[in-house]
Design a protein around this motif. Structure first.
Motif: not given
Length: 239
Positions: A14-19, A41-52
């Protein structure tokens, strides 16, 4: 809520690309349409996500074999292809599932929401009543402004009419800055509000949190709780 532990790779387009290359991860699918990808790892934060709001389509190997746009020979191990499409943009997630380790689904029901401790609840009420503490010409829009990932403590407008999201803490740390950052990312997708600025307000703000907030363009405001309650005579202070 659906939890899937799977070997997968993930692409955000999309507006940015991540793999995210192939690895075992936790895939979290919520009833509100959001999808989050977590590692161990990385505590509570997801590596990637899609918001509703978002929609998800799952194609199995049989469907992929019939597809004219996907060649199984290029990805022979794939078992499923998840496409999570944002409703308000062209952004989407592509999740290639190569094997499922475990899966659990459960309806969590309606959550009553976070109950803040006494000081934070009082700070929110007092700041809403004394919104010009943030600056001349500020006006309150709403307390507990709802978003898909939780309520923003205060939504206000500054003297120029710009939307301001305020996150309140008794002690402001890095987690609070991260929380406000997520709210701002979501709120700035709303064309009726964007651009939305952020204010991180607390009785005490830790130095690392202040540095992170200011680096992200978030203004920090230290609140004098006693003065706002009217139990401290500011004019009589020696220092």
């Amino acid at each position: 809520m659906r939890l899937v532990i799977a070997e997968c790779s993930v692409d955000y387009v999309g507006r940015l690309k991540a793999h995210l290359p192939r690895a075992t991860r936790l895939l979290m699918v919520k009833n509100d349409g959001s999808v989050l990808i977590h590692s161990d790892g990385g505590s509570y934060k997801p590596l990637n996500w899609m918001s509703p709001p978002a929609t998800m389509h799952v194609a199995d190997r049989e469907e992929l074999a019939r597809s004219t746009t996907f060649d199984l020979e290029d990805d022979p191990d794939i078992q499923e292809l998840w496409r999570v499409q944002a409703a308000k943009s062209d952004d989407y997630l592509l999740i290639r599932v190569y094997g499922v380790v475990g899966e659990l689904s459960h309806d969590l029901g309606v959550d009553p929401g976070l109950i803040k401790d006494g000081v934070e609840a009082d700070l929110q009420r007092l700041l809403a009543e004394q919104i010009e503490v943030l600056g001349s010409g500020y006006r309150l829009v709403r307390r507990e402004y709802p978003t898909a990932i939780g309520p923003v403590d205060i939504l206000a407008r500054d003297s120029q009419g710009a939307a301001i999201a305020v996150e309140l803490k008794r002690v402001g740390d890095i987690d609070g800055v991260e929380q406000l950052t997520r709210y701002l990312e979501l709120l700035n997708r709303d064309p009726l509000l964007s651009p939305v600025k952020g204010i991180f307000a607390a009785q005490k703000i830790k130095p690392q949190a202040r540095v992170l907030a200011e680096d992200r363009g978030i203004r920090c405001v230290s609140l004098d709780y006693d003065a706002m309650r009217g139990v401290d005579d500011v004019d009589s202070r020696l220092f």
